[in-house]
Design a protein around this motif. Structure first.
Motif, PDB file in Angstrom:
ATOM      1  N   GLU A 143      19.288  23.295  16.420  1.00  0.00           N
ATOM      2  CA  GLU A 143      19.922  22.954  15.150  1.00  0.00           C
ATOM      3  C   GLU A 143      20.225  21.457  15.057  1.00  0.00           C
ATOM      4  O   GLU A 143      19.744  20.777  14.172  1.00  0.00           O
ATOM      5  CB  GLU A 143      21.208  23.773  14.982  1.00  0.00           C
ATOM      6  CG  GLU A 143      20.960  25.238  14.648  1.00  0.00           C
ATOM      7  CD  GLU A 143      20.335  25.437  13.267  1.00  0.00           C
ATOM      8  OE1 GLU A 143      20.781  24.813  12.292  1.00  0.00           O
ATOM      9  OE2 GLU A 143      19.372  26.205  13.169  1.00  0.00           O
ATOM     10  N   ARG A 189      19.854  36.290  15.218  1.00  0.00           N
ATOM     11  CA  ARG A 189      18.956  35.166  14.985  1.00  0.00           C
ATOM     12  C   ARG A 189      17.674  35.303  15.802  1.00  0.00           C
ATOM     13  O   ARG A 189      16.578  35.005  15.314  1.00  0.00           O
ATOM     14  CB  ARG A 189      19.670  33.855  15.310  1.00  0.00           C
ATOM     15  CG  ARG A 189      20.701  33.475  14.264  1.00  0.00           C
ATOM     16  CD  ARG A 189      21.354  32.133  14.536  1.00  0.00           C
ATOM     17  NE  ARG A 189      22.154  31.676  13.398  1.00  0.00           N
ATOM     18  CZ  ARG A 189      22.799  30.535  13.349  1.00  0.00           C
ATOM     19  NH1 ARG A 189      22.776  29.705  14.390  1.00  0.00           N
ATOM     20  NH2 ARG A 189      23.486  30.203  12.264  1.00  0.00           N
ATOM     21  N   HIS A 204      20.993  31.530  20.872  1.00  0.00           N
ATOM     22  CA  HIS A 204      22.105  30.829  21.528  1.00  0.00           C
ATOM     23  C   HIS A 204      23.036  30.230  20.471  1.00  0.00           C
ATOM     24  O   HIS A 204      22.579  29.805  19.403  1.00  0.00           O
ATOM     25  CB  HIS A 204      21.593  29.695  22.415  1.00  0.00           C
ATOM     26  CG  HIS A 204      20.596  30.126  23.453  1.00  0.00           C
ATOM     27  ND1 HIS A 204      20.969  30.509  24.726  1.00  0.00           N
ATOM     28  CD2 HIS A 204      19.240  30.233  23.404  1.00  0.00           C
ATOM     29  CE1 HIS A 204      19.884  30.829  25.414  1.00  0.00           C
ATOM     30  NE2 HIS A 204      18.823  30.674  24.631  1.00  0.00           N
ATOM     31  N   THR A 205      24.292  30.176  20.791  1.00  0.00           N
ATOM     32  CA  THR A 205      25.275  29.531  19.918  1.00  0.00           C
ATOM     33  C   THR A 205      26.071  28.511  20.733  1.00  0.00           C
ATOM     34  O   THR A 205      25.937  28.430  21.952  1.00  0.00           O
ATOM     35  CB  THR A 205      26.264  30.550  19.325  1.00  0.00           C
ATOM     36  OG1 THR A 205      27.090  31.073  20.389  1.00  0.00           O
ATOM     37  CG2 THR A 205      25.537  31.692  18.634  1.00  0.00           C
ATOM     38  N   ASP A 206      26.895  27.744  20.037  1.00  0.00           N
ATOM     39  CA  ASP A 206      27.862  26.907  20.747  1.00  0.00           C
ATOM     40  C   ASP A 206      29.100  27.772  21.023  1.00  0.00           C
ATOM     41  O   ASP A 206      29.089  28.987  20.801  1.00  0.00           O
ATOM     42  CB  ASP A 206      28.195  25.643  19.950  1.00  0.00           C
ATOM     43  CG  ASP A 206      28.752  25.948  18.567  1.00  0.00           C
ATOM     44  OD1 ASP A 206      29.332  27.041  18.382  1.00  0.00           O
ATOM     45  OD2 ASP A 206      28.597  25.101  17.663  1.00  0.00           O
ATOM     46  N   ASN A 254      29.767  35.808  18.384  1.00  0.00           N
ATOM     47  CA  ASN A 254      28.592  34.977  18.660  1.00  0.00           C
ATOM     48  C   ASN A 254      27.482  35.764  19.355  1.00  0.00           C
ATOM     49  O   ASN A 254      26.315  35.384  19.273  1.00  0.00           O
ATOM     50  CB  ASN A 254      28.982  33.770  19.517  1.00  0.00           C
ATOM     51  CG  ASN A 254      29.628  32.670  18.693  1.00  0.00           C
ATOM     52  OD1 ASN A 254      29.386  32.555  17.492  1.00  0.00           O
ATOM     53  ND2 ASN A 254      30.464  31.866  19.335  1.00  0.00           N
ATOM     54  N   SER A 275      23.877  35.486  17.748  1.00  0.00           N
ATOM     55  CA  SER A 275      22.730  34.974  18.521  1.00  0.00           C
ATOM     56  C   SER A 275      21.629  36.022  18.634  1.00  0.00           C
ATOM     57  O   SER A 275      20.432  35.701  18.549  1.00  0.00           O
ATOM     58  CB  SER A 275      23.187  34.523  19.909  1.00  0.00           C
ATOM     59  OG  SER A 275      23.802  35.575  20.624  1.00  0.00           O
ATOM     60  N   PHE A 322      33.037  32.901  16.273  1.00  0.00           N
ATOM     61  CA  PHE A 322      32.598  33.303  14.933  1.00  0.00           C
ATOM     62  C   PHE A 322      33.769  33.992  14.241  1.00  0.00           C
ATOM     63  O   PHE A 322      34.308  34.982  14.736  1.00  0.00           O
ATOM     64  CB  PHE A 322      31.402  34.243  15.030  1.00  0.00           C
ATOM     65  CG  PHE A 322      30.825  34.623  13.697  1.00  0.00           C
ATOM     66  CD1 PHE A 322      29.834  33.853  13.112  1.00  0.00           C
ATOM     67  CD2 PHE A 322      31.291  35.737  13.016  1.00  0.00           C
ATOM     68  CE1 PHE A 322      29.309  34.191  11.868  1.00  0.00           C
ATOM     69  CE2 PHE A 322      30.764  36.084  11.781  1.00  0.00           C
ATOM     70  CZ  PHE A 322      29.770  35.307  11.207  1.00  0.00           C
ATOM     71  N   ARG A 362      23.257  25.334  19.604  1.00  0.00           N
ATOM     72  CA  ARG A 362      22.795  26.328  18.638  1.00  0.00           C
ATOM     73  C   ARG A 362      21.273  26.258  18.563  1.00  0.00           C
ATOM     74  O   ARG A 362      20.707  25.283  18.071  1.00  0.00           O
ATOM     75  CB  ARG A 362      23.373  26.044  17.254  1.00  0.00           C
ATOM     76  CG  ARG A 362      24.889  26.033  17.183  1.00  0.00           C
ATOM     77  CD  ARG A 362      25.312  25.697  15.754  1.00  0.00           C
ATOM     78  NE  ARG A 362      26.763  25.559  15.628  1.00  0.00           N
ATOM     79  CZ  ARG A 362      27.369  25.186  14.504  1.00  0.00           C
ATOM     80  NH1 ARG A 362      26.643  24.916  13.411  1.00  0.00           N
ATOM     81  NH2 ARG A 362      28.686  25.070  14.464  1.00  0.00           N
ATOM     82  N   ALA A 391      24.826  34.248  23.129  1.00  0.00           N
ATOM     83  CA  ALA A 391      26.037  33.581  22.628  1.00  0.00           C
ATOM     84  C   ALA A 391      26.110  32.181  23.236  1.00  0.00           C
ATOM     85  O   ALA A 391      25.149  31.432  23.166  1.00  0.00           O
ATOM     86  CB  ALA A 391      27.269  34.425  22.922  1.00  0.00           C
ATOM     87  N   ASP A 392      27.214  31.844  23.900  1.00  0.00           N
ATOM     88  CA  ASP A 392      27.346  30.502  24.478  1.00  0.00           C
ATOM     89  C   ASP A 392      27.240  30.521  26.008  1.00  0.00           C
ATOM     90  O   ASP A 392      27.764  29.634  26.687  1.00  0.00           O
ATOM     91  CB  ASP A 392      28.683  29.876  24.061  1.00  0.00           C
ATOM     92  CG  ASP A 392      29.881  30.679  24.568  1.00  0.00           C
ATOM     93  OD1 ASP A 392      29.701  31.857  24.952  1.00  0.00           O
ATOM     94  OD2 ASP A 392      30.997  30.129  24.606  1.00  0.00           O
TER      95      ASP A 392
END
Length: 255
Positions: A140, A204, A181-183, A197, A201, A187, A245, A229-230
């Motif tokens: 991102e 997505r 993946h997220t930071d 998250n 993730s 959420f 992300r 997730a993170d």
């Protein structure tokens, strides 16, 4: 002194046998040996695996590029190579496959670079060849580059890039895994209680999988999806960095 007193002139003629013909026979013999060696190599290649044939063909198509790529040309005898006698047959096959994956990476980069609408986000694509295979990451690095904020909805840029990736992946037999993946930002949504998250993730990753399949990747190629997730931060020093992300597409080695 009259003419009768002159000493006789004796002319000696040297005989020419048939035992000496110069060096022409050596040239002919060398040509014969070369032809036999070429025939031997051709017959050997015909009896090898497809990976070996492709490796040899790749060398003759582009010997300079092939050499720079670090691949070895296989030679008979327990998987040894002309350039490296220590390479096993399995290692040679892995190097050939690695070269194929490198070529796929180059083609994806070229197509994205040539696309005016996508060229500006080329830096958001990261490629890494690992022990597992080729990892393609769509990062991102800003809001709404590939997904709507806090959503698993792919935007037009993301779909266009996934289509380019899919068109190359369908040429390979390799299995494909998709990761989300997220930071570390939690959420929060009143409309979606319990949605975290992990769900984001995974959703997505699943959205990317569906797009790849819509663009030709077969279900047999998909090895699975996972939402991390993170837990797999790209920048562990900054858990809240937007580079965490991302979607990762892993093109796995066949062996």
């Amino acid at each position: 002194m009259d003419g009768n007193d002159l000493p006789p002139i004796i002319v000696k003629k040297k005989g020419h046998g048939h035992g000496h013909h110069g060096g022409a026979w050596k040239v002919a013999y060398a040509d014969f040996v070369t032809a036999m060696m070429a025939l031997f190599i051709v017959l050997w290649i015909l009896g090898q695996s497809q990976e070996v044939k492709e490796a040899v063909a790749g060398y003759f198509k582009d010997p300079v590029g092939f050499k720079e790529g670090g691949s070895k040309i296989p030679f008979p005898g327990k998987g040894a190579g002309i350039l490296d006698g220590q390479k096993s047959e399995e290692e040679i096959a892995q190097e050939v496959e690695k070269q194929k994956i490198e070529n796929i990476k180059d083609k994806i980069l070229t197509e994205v670079s040539d696309n005016k609408a996508l060229k500006s986000i080329l830096s958001n694509l990261k490629f890494e060849v690992t022990n597992e295979g080729l990892r393609i990451e769509m990062i991102e690095e800003g809001n709404n580059i590939f997904f709507d904020l806090g959503s698993a909805h792919l935007n037009d840029r993301a779909r266009a890039i996934l289509k380019i990736i899919a068109q190359q992946l369908v040429k390979l037999p390799n299995k494909i895994a998709v990761e989300g993946h997220t930071d570390s930002r939690p959420f929060n949504s009143a409309k979606m209680p319990g949605y975290t998250n992990y769900e984001l993730s995974a959703d997505r990753a699943n959205a990317a999988r569906r797009e790849l399949m819509d663009d030709g990747v077969s279900n047999a190629q998909i090895d699975g999806i996972i939402g991390y997730a993170d837990k797999r931060l790209r920048d562990p020093k900054d858990p809240y960095s937007l580079v965490n992300r991302r979607i990762s597409i892993i093109v796995k080695y066949t062996k």
